[in-house]
Design a protein around this motif. Structure first.
Motif, PDB file in Angstrom:
ATOM      1  N   ALA A  64      26.472   4.056  -8.078  1.00  0.00           N
ATOM      2  CA  ALA A  64      27.913   4.316  -8.623  1.00  0.00           C
ATOM      3  C   ALA A  64      28.510   3.117  -8.241  1.00  0.00           C
ATOM      4  O   ALA A  64      28.324   2.331  -7.497  1.00  0.00           O
ATOM      5  CB  ALA A  64      28.603   5.317  -7.623  1.00  0.00           C
ATOM      6  N   ILE A  65      29.589   2.778  -9.207  1.00  0.00           N
ATOM      7  CA  ILE A  65      30.175   1.356  -9.294  1.00  0.00           C
ATOM      8  C   ILE A  65      31.618   1.564  -9.562  1.00  0.00           C
ATOM      9  O   ILE A  65      32.175   2.452 -10.229  1.00  0.00           O
ATOM     10  CB  ILE A  65      29.539   0.541 -10.300  1.00  0.00           C
ATOM     11  N   GLY A  66      32.478   0.872  -8.692  1.00  0.00           N
ATOM     12  CA  GLY A  66      33.905   0.835  -8.696  1.00  0.00           C
ATOM     13  C   GLY A  66      34.593  -0.540  -8.570  1.00  0.00           C
ATOM     14  O   GLY A  66      33.971  -1.442  -8.173  1.00  0.00           O
ATOM     15  N   ILE A  67      35.367  -0.543  -9.717  1.00  0.00           N
ATOM     16  CA  ILE A  67      35.950  -1.914  -9.844  1.00  0.00           C
ATOM     17  C   ILE A  67      37.311  -2.035  -9.997  1.00  0.00           C
ATOM     18  O   ILE A  67      38.082  -1.113 -10.682  1.00  0.00           O
ATOM     19  CB  ILE A  67      35.535  -2.607 -11.173  1.00  0.00           C
ATOM     20  N   ARG A  68      38.256  -2.690  -9.380  1.00  0.00           N
ATOM     21  CA  ARG A  68      39.692  -2.900  -9.170  1.00  0.00           C
ATOM     22  C   ARG A  68      40.102  -4.187 -10.007  1.00  0.00           C
ATOM     23  O   ARG A  68      39.880  -5.210  -9.655  1.00  0.00           O
ATOM     24  CB  ARG A  68      40.422  -2.873  -7.976  1.00  0.00           C
ATOM     25  N   CYS A  69      40.581  -3.624 -11.216  1.00  0.00           N
ATOM     26  CA  CYS A  69      40.917  -4.958 -12.171  1.00  0.00           C
ATOM     27  C   CYS A  69      42.362  -5.130 -12.102  1.00  0.00           C
ATOM     28  O   CYS A  69      43.322  -4.448 -11.284  1.00  0.00           O
ATOM     29  CB  CYS A  69      40.304  -4.570 -13.608  1.00  0.00           C
ATOM     30  N   SER A  70      42.892  -5.953 -12.826  1.00  0.00           N
ATOM     31  CA  SER A  70      44.291  -6.329 -12.977  1.00  0.00           C
ATOM     32  C   SER A  70      45.274  -5.194 -13.426  1.00  0.00           C
ATOM     33  O   SER A  70      46.438  -5.356 -12.689  1.00  0.00           O
ATOM     34  CB  SER A  70      44.559  -7.489 -13.842  1.00  0.00           C
ATOM     35  N   HIS A 175      47.508  -0.383  -7.129  1.00  0.00           N
ATOM     36  CA  HIS A 175      46.298   0.483  -7.326  1.00  0.00           C
ATOM     37  C   HIS A 175      45.196   0.028  -6.237  1.00  0.00           C
ATOM     38  O   HIS A 175      45.185  -0.988  -5.875  1.00  0.00           O
ATOM     39  CB  HIS A 175      45.732   0.421  -8.694  1.00  0.00           C
ATOM     40  N   GLU A 176      44.774   1.055  -5.754  1.00  0.00           N
ATOM     41  CA  GLU A 176      43.463   0.764  -4.491  1.00  0.00           C
ATOM     42  C   GLU A 176      42.363   1.306  -4.752  1.00  0.00           C
ATOM     43  O   GLU A 176      42.203   2.508  -5.491  1.00  0.00           O
ATOM     44  CB  GLU A 176      44.156   1.258  -3.263  1.00  0.00           C
ATOM     45  N   LEU A 177      41.202   0.892  -4.367  1.00  0.00           N
ATOM     46  CA  LEU A 177      39.737   1.400  -4.636  1.00  0.00           C
ATOM     47  C   LEU A 177      39.418   1.631  -2.930  1.00  0.00           C
ATOM     48  O   LEU A 177      39.274   0.477  -2.471  1.00  0.00           O
ATOM     49  CB  LEU A 177      38.948   0.494  -5.393  1.00  0.00           C
ATOM     50  N   TYR A 178      38.584   2.695  -2.580  1.00  0.00           N
ATOM     51  CA  TYR A 178      37.922   2.947  -1.477  1.00  0.00           C
ATOM     52  C   TYR A 178      36.597   3.393  -1.373  1.00  0.00           C
ATOM     53  O   TYR A 178      36.213   4.202  -2.498  1.00  0.00           O
ATOM     54  CB  TYR A 178      38.834   3.729  -0.438  1.00  0.00           C
ATOM     55  N   MET A 179      35.855   3.102  -0.561  1.00  0.00           N
ATOM     56  CA  MET A 179      34.373   3.592  -0.527  1.00  0.00           C
ATOM     57  C   MET A 179      34.111   4.402   1.008  1.00  0.00           C
ATOM     58  O   MET A 179      34.353   3.787   2.022  1.00  0.00           O
ATOM     59  CB  MET A 179      33.393   2.800  -0.755  1.00  0.00           C
ATOM     60  N   THR A 203      25.824  -7.931  -6.757  1.00  0.00           N
ATOM     61  CA  THR A 203      25.755  -9.209  -7.362  1.00  0.00           C
ATOM     62  C   THR A 203      26.501  -9.442  -8.501  1.00  0.00           C
ATOM     63  O   THR A 203      27.085 -10.628  -8.693  1.00  0.00           O
ATOM     64  CB  THR A 203      24.135  -9.717  -7.486  1.00  0.00           C
ATOM     65  N   GLU A 204      26.273  -8.598  -9.531  1.00  0.00           N
ATOM     66  CA  GLU A 204      26.839  -8.568 -10.956  1.00  0.00           C
ATOM     67  C   GLU A 204      28.667  -8.413 -10.653  1.00  0.00           C
ATOM     68  O   GLU A 204      29.069  -9.118 -11.332  1.00  0.00           O
ATOM     69  CB  GLU A 204      26.167  -7.515 -11.801  1.00  0.00           C
ATOM     70  N   VAL A 205      28.695  -7.526 -10.092  1.00  0.00           N
ATOM     71  CA  VAL A 205      30.536  -7.360  -9.796  1.00  0.00           C
ATOM     72  C   VAL A 205      31.011  -8.471  -9.223  1.00  0.00           C
ATOM     73  O   VAL A 205      32.055  -8.963  -9.484  1.00  0.00           O
ATOM     74  CB  VAL A 205      30.574  -5.986  -8.884  1.00  0.00           C
ATOM     75  N   GLU A 206      30.373  -8.921  -8.062  1.00  0.00           N
ATOM     76  CA  GLU A 206      30.742 -10.251  -7.440  1.00  0.00           C
ATOM     77  C   GLU A 206      30.990 -11.503  -8.466  1.00  0.00           C
ATOM     78  O   GLU A 206      31.711 -12.450  -8.034  1.00  0.00           O
ATOM     79  CB  GLU A 206      30.060 -10.641  -6.247  1.00  0.00           C
ATOM     80  N   ARG A 207      30.482 -11.490  -9.514  1.00  0.00           N
ATOM     81  CA  ARG A 207      30.407 -12.544 -10.541  1.00  0.00           C
ATOM     82  C   ARG A 207      31.674 -12.426 -11.455  1.00  0.00           C
ATOM     83  O   ARG A 207      31.979 -13.270 -12.137  1.00  0.00           O
ATOM     84  CB  ARG A 207      29.180 -12.665 -11.612  1.00  0.00           C
ATOM     85  N   LEU A 208      32.182 -11.256 -11.483  1.00  0.00           N
ATOM     86  CA  LEU A 208      33.319 -11.012 -12.310  1.00  0.00           C
ATOM     87  C   LEU A 208      34.584 -11.487 -11.832  1.00  0.00           C
ATOM     88  O   LEU A 208      34.725 -11.337 -10.569  1.00  0.00           O
ATOM     89  CB  LEU A 208      33.450  -9.321 -12.742  1.00  0.00           C
ATOM     90  N   PRO A 209      35.594 -11.954 -12.670  1.00  0.00           N
ATOM     91  CA  PRO A 209      36.846 -12.284 -12.330  1.00  0.00           C
ATOM     92  C   PRO A 209      37.877 -11.176 -12.081  1.00  0.00           C
ATOM     93  O   PRO A 209      38.578 -10.712 -12.806  1.00  0.00           O
ATOM     94  CB  PRO A 209      37.328 -13.423 -13.262  1.00  0.00           C
ATOM     95  N   LEU A 210      37.634 -10.293 -10.730  1.00  0.00           N
ATOM     96  CA  LEU A 210      38.025  -9.063 -10.884  1.00  0.00           C
ATOM     97  C   LEU A 210      39.913  -8.985 -11.065  1.00  0.00           C
ATOM     98  O   LEU A 210      40.360  -7.971 -11.228  1.00  0.00           O
ATOM     99  CB  LEU A 210      37.681  -8.292  -9.432  1.00  0.00           C
ATOM    100  N   ASN A 211      40.291  -9.982 -10.589  1.00  0.00           N
ATOM    101  CA  ASN A 211      42.081 -10.182 -10.615  1.00  0.00           C
ATOM    102  C   ASN A 211      42.332 -10.364 -12.101  1.00  0.00           C
ATOM    103  O   ASN A 211      43.482 -10.384 -12.456  1.00  0.00           O
ATOM    104  CB  ASN A 211      42.209 -11.165  -9.676  1.00  0.00           C
TER     105      ASN A 211
END
Length: 290
Positions: A64-70, A175-179, A203-211
């Motif tokens: 399961a994957i969660g991403i908080r984006c702009s 907006h917020e994301l929790y685990m 590792t892949e998520v950390e490479r993304l410019p999430l903001n």
């Protein structure tokens, strides 16, 4: 003479440092023998094995994957097609908890359904009592306390499921994301992953410019991560179960439209094939130079 604390036993012929004396040795047992019968029992080195076993159930389950984006939050769960005759998405792992909150679970599926139902009950009770929607942070804390309660009593067992929970806080305008983990811990994240592919996915998520990326881009990137992890020789076919809450949906919780998911999967597969071709060309050029 040696007295052992725990499940280990030792036998030593002599202690030259203390000739003629009786010696007591305390042994810190790291094995689970005798300490994993109840979630209320600590081992001598401070571990609760029942909670660790519950976490192991999550580690062996789908990713399961969660991403908080702009402009929102996207969460996704891997829906494995265990049998050929199974109807796709017949046992969804993600759902709307409230109009402004989404969640998904991985691990032992029935436990995940219980957590989703509990989250809905908490959101409903809060709204009925205070007449305002529950904040994602408050909901995460309440559900995590419920999960933690199941690690405190010998007649109960910990939940073998981890929940990703996301929502929009009307008061904070964010907006917020929790685990939420089987131990009862709940942390807020910019991006997170859990399940069998958690390390590679993190590792892949950390490479993304999430903001900087948008929710639409996050959907494509999540699809790419899943197909990067997928091995058609070992893994069973799967479908992506995605939810999002974004500015374009007016911060309302929704399932990601099937057409958007299909387009993301097509883009991800094409992108991976393109990268494989580039890698093959680079290897060929390197072999030619050699």
């Amino acid at each position: 003479r040696i007295s052992c604390l725990g499940a280990l036993s030792l036998s030593l012929s002599e202690f030259p440092e203390f000739p003629g004396r009786s010696t007591t040795v305390l042994v810190m047992a790291s094995s689970a023998a005798g300490y994993d019968y109840s979630a209320t029992t600590y081992s001598v080195d401070g571990r609760i094995f029942q909670v660790e076993y519950a976490a192991k159930a999550v580690e062996n389950a789908g990713t399961a994957i969660g991403i908080r984006c702009s402009d929102g939050v996207v969460i996704a769960a891997e829906h494995v097609k265990l049998f050929k005759m199974m109807v796709p998405n017949s046992n969804r792992l993600s759902a709307n908890v409230d109009k402004h909150v989404i969640a998904c679970c991985t691990g032992y599926a029935p436990d995940g359904r219980q957590l989703l139902d509990r989250a809905r009950d908490e959101a409903r009770a809060y709204k009925n009592q205070l007449n305002v929607p529950i904040a994602p942070e408050v909901l995460a804390k309440r559900v995590s306390r419920f999960v933690h309660f199941f690690t405190l009593h010998g007649s109960l067992r910990p939940f073998g499921s981890t929940m990703l929970l996301a929502g929009y806080d009307e008061e904070k305008k964010t907006h917020e994301l929790y685990m939420l983990e089987p131990s009862g811990q709940a942390f807020r994240y910019f991006g997170c992953a859990t399940g069998k592919g958690r390390q590679a996915a993190k590792t892949e998520v950390e490479r993304l410019p999430l903001n900087e990326i948008t929710a639409d881009e996050a959907v494509r990137q999540i699809a790419k991560i899943y197909y990067t992890l997928y091995d058609d020789a070992k893994d069973k076919p799967f479908t992506l179960d995605m939810q999002w809450i974004t500015e374009q949906t007016n911060w309302k919780a929704q399932a990601v439209p099937a057409t958007v998911v299909e387009d993301a999967v097509t883009w991800a597969q094409a992108k991976l094939a393109e990268e494989e071709d580039e890698d093959a060309m680079e290897e060929g050029e390197a072999a030619g130079d050699a």
